[in-house]
Design an enzyme around this catalytic site. Structure first.
Site, PDB file in Angstrom:
ATOM      1  N   LYS A  44      52.438  48.213  16.069  1.00 19.64           N
ATOM      2  CA  LYS A  44      52.684  46.558  16.569  1.00 19.64           C
ATOM      3  C   LYS A  44      51.365  46.182  16.562  1.00 19.64           C
ATOM      4  CE  LYS A  44      53.699  47.815  21.349  1.00 19.64           C
ATOM      5  NZ  LYS A  44      54.657  48.023  22.169  1.00 19.64           N
ATOM      6  N   TYR A 271      26.276  30.939  33.397  1.00 22.44           N
ATOM      7  CA  TYR A 271      27.088  29.908  33.993  1.00 22.44           C
ATOM      8  C   TYR A 271      27.457  30.104  35.154  1.00 22.44           C
ATOM      9  CZ  TYR A 271      27.976  27.702  29.443  1.00 22.44           C
ATOM     10  OH  TYR A 271      27.934  26.944  28.252  1.00 22.44           O
TER      11      TYR A 271
END
Ligand SMILES: *Cc1c(COP(=O)(O)O)cnc(C)c1O
Length: 376
Positions: A44, A271
Site C-alpha cells: 500500500k 530559523y
C-alpha cells in the site's frame, strides 16, 4: 544539474527482506505446522514510498500482494502480476465491483454496507473475499457479535455465485508492543472464527515476526500473513532494530552538502536560532528539507552521515535545507555526500525516533520531487 538529492531503491534489499521473512517463517514450522503460511506482500501507499513497479518486480516470489488503492491494484495487473491481490479496505462504492471482477482482485469485507453492495452485484466471475473481524483495534471489521451473521451472508453470496473463496481476517492493535493484549485478541479471533470454514489472515509484520504467534492459530485451512514494513527494511518493533531482525534498508535517502561555513562561538543556526554554537565550529548545509519529506520535527542531535562519518543535524529543518555539524568530518566540503537514512547512514527508524514518529511515516512521506534511482 538537478538538486543533489535522491532516494535510491534497492531491489536486491527488497528481495532479501522477503526471503528473510519467508526463512523466519520456515524456521518456525513445527511437526504439526510443516509448511509456512502464504505471504501477502503489503505494498500500500506506493509500496511504502518505494514504488509499485519496484515492488511488483522485487516481490515476485510473494504469494500475493495486498494494498488499498484500486488504481495501484490495476497497475500491478498491468505490470503482469498474475497471483492474488487483496484490497485491505475492500471496495468503497458499487462502481468498484466491476473493477474487482475485471482485474481479479480479492476484497476485504469489513462492514454491512459492503455486504449490501455485494448483494446487489452481479460479477461475471465470483470474487474472493475475506470477512474482517474486529478483535479490538476498533478500526475496521465486524464486532464479535455481528461476525457470524456477516460470515453467513458472505457464504450465501457464494451460494449465489457472487463470491468464490470466503476467508476470515483480523488485525492486531498491539502486536509490536504487548504480547498479552495480542494473545487476548488472538483468542477472540480463534473463538469467533472457530467452525467457520475458509482460509484466514491475521498477521502484520510485527505478528509475522513474533516467534510462535502464527503457529498458534488453529488452522485446517491456509493461513496468509501480511507483512509490510519489514519488507522495506524497517522494524515494526520499538525495541528491536531492523538490523537485529536481519533486514536491509531498501530505501536510501541521500543528498549533498551545498555550502560549508565556519561560525564563531555564540552564532545561531537556522530559523529561530534553536541551535547556538558553543564554540567556533564548521557546519554544512544539506540539500534536503521538509519539502522533500524529511521530518521537520527532527531536531538537533538527529543522526546523519556526512562523507561516511556519523554526525548530527543542528537547528531546525527548513523547507529545502538543513544544517549539520561537521566537527567530526573536517574533510567535508561542498558536494560531500550525505546519507539521511538507509545504506551507509542511520536507519530510518533512528531518524523517526528522533522526530517522534515511526519509520513507516518517513518512508511514505518522501516527496514526489525527490528523484528515485533504482538499483539491483
Ligand atoms: C498496513 C497493513 C498491514 C501491514 O502492516 P505492517 O505493520 O507494515 O507489516 C497488514 N494488514 C493490514 C490490514 C494493513 O493495513
Amino acid at each position: 544539474m538537478p538538486r543533489p538529492i535522491s532516494a535510491t531503491i534497492s531491489l536486491s534489499s527488497l528481495r532479501h527482506n522477503l526471503r528473510a521473512v519467508a526463512t523466519q517463517l520456515e524456521q518456525a514450522c513445527t511437526r504439526s505446522r510443516p509448511a509456512r503460511p502464504n505471504i501477502w506482500a503489503v505494498i500500500k501507499a506506493n509500496a511504502y514510498g518505494h514504488g509499485i513497479d519496484q515492488a511488483v518486480s522485487a516481490f515476485a516470489q510473494a504469494d500475493g500482494l495486498a494494498m488499498l488503492d484500486l488504481n495501484e491494484a490495476v497497475r500491478c495487473r498491468e505490470l503482469g502480476w498474475t497471483k492474488p491481490i487483496l484490497l485491505l479496505e475492500g471496495f468503497f462504492e458499487p462502481g468498484d465491483i466491476p473493477v474487482l471482477d475485471e482485474y481479479r482482485l480479492a476484497t476485504a469485507l469489513h462492514c454491512q454496507e459492503q455486504l449490501d453492495m455485494l448483494a446487489a452485484a452481479k460479477p461475471a466471475r465470483p470474487l474472493d473475499a475475506f470477512v474482517k473481524l474486529n478483535v479490538g483495534m476498533n478500526r475496521l471489521g465486524f464486532s464479535q457479535e455481528a461476525y457470524p451473521d456477516a460470515y453467513r451472508q458472505a457464504l450465501d453470496a457464494r451460494e449465489r455465485g457472487v463470491l468464490n473463496l470466503v476467508g476470515k481476517m483480523s488485525h492486531f492493535a498491539r502486536a509490536d508492543d504487548d504480547a498479552v493484549v495480542t494473545g487476548q485478541q488472538l483468542d477472540v479471533f480463534n473463538r469467533v472464527a472457530a467452525g467457520l470454514p475458509g482460509r484466514f489472515s491475521v498477521c502484520n509484520s510485527a505478528a509475522t515476526l513474533t516467534p510462535g504467534l502464527w503457529t498458534t492459530v488453529p488452522c485446517d485451512e491456509a493461513q496468509w500473513v501480511r507483512p509490510g514494513i519489514c519488507l522495506y527494511g524497517a522494524s515494526p518493533f520499538a525495541d528491536r532494530s531492523a538490523a537485529q531482525l536481519g533486514l536491509l534498508p531498501a530505501m536510501t535517502l541521500a543528498a549533498r552538502l551545498i555550502s560549508v561555513r565556519d561560525i564563531p562561538q555564540g552564532a545561531g543556526v537556522g530559523y529561530g536560532h534553536t541551535f547556538m554554537a558553543q564554540g567556533p565550529m564548521r557546519i554544512g548545509i544539506v540539500a534536503c528539507g521538509y519539502a522533500d519529506g524529511y521530518p521537520r520535527h527532527a531536531g538537533t542531535g538527529t543522526p546523519v552521515t556526512v562523507d561516511g562519518v556519523r554526525t548530527q543535524l543542528i537547528g531546525r529543518v527548513s523547507m529545502d535545507m538543513m544544517a549539520v555539524d561537521l566537527t567530526p568530518v573536517p574533510q567535508a566540503r561542498v558536494n560531500s555526500p550525505v546519507v539521511l537514512w538507509g545504506h551507509g547512514g542511520p536507519s530510518v527508524d533512528e531518524v523517526a525516533q528522533a522526530a517522534g514518529t515511526i519509520g513507516y511515516e518517513l518512508l511514505c512521506a518522501v516527496a514526489p520531487r525527490v528523484p528515485r534511482a533504482i538499483i539491483d
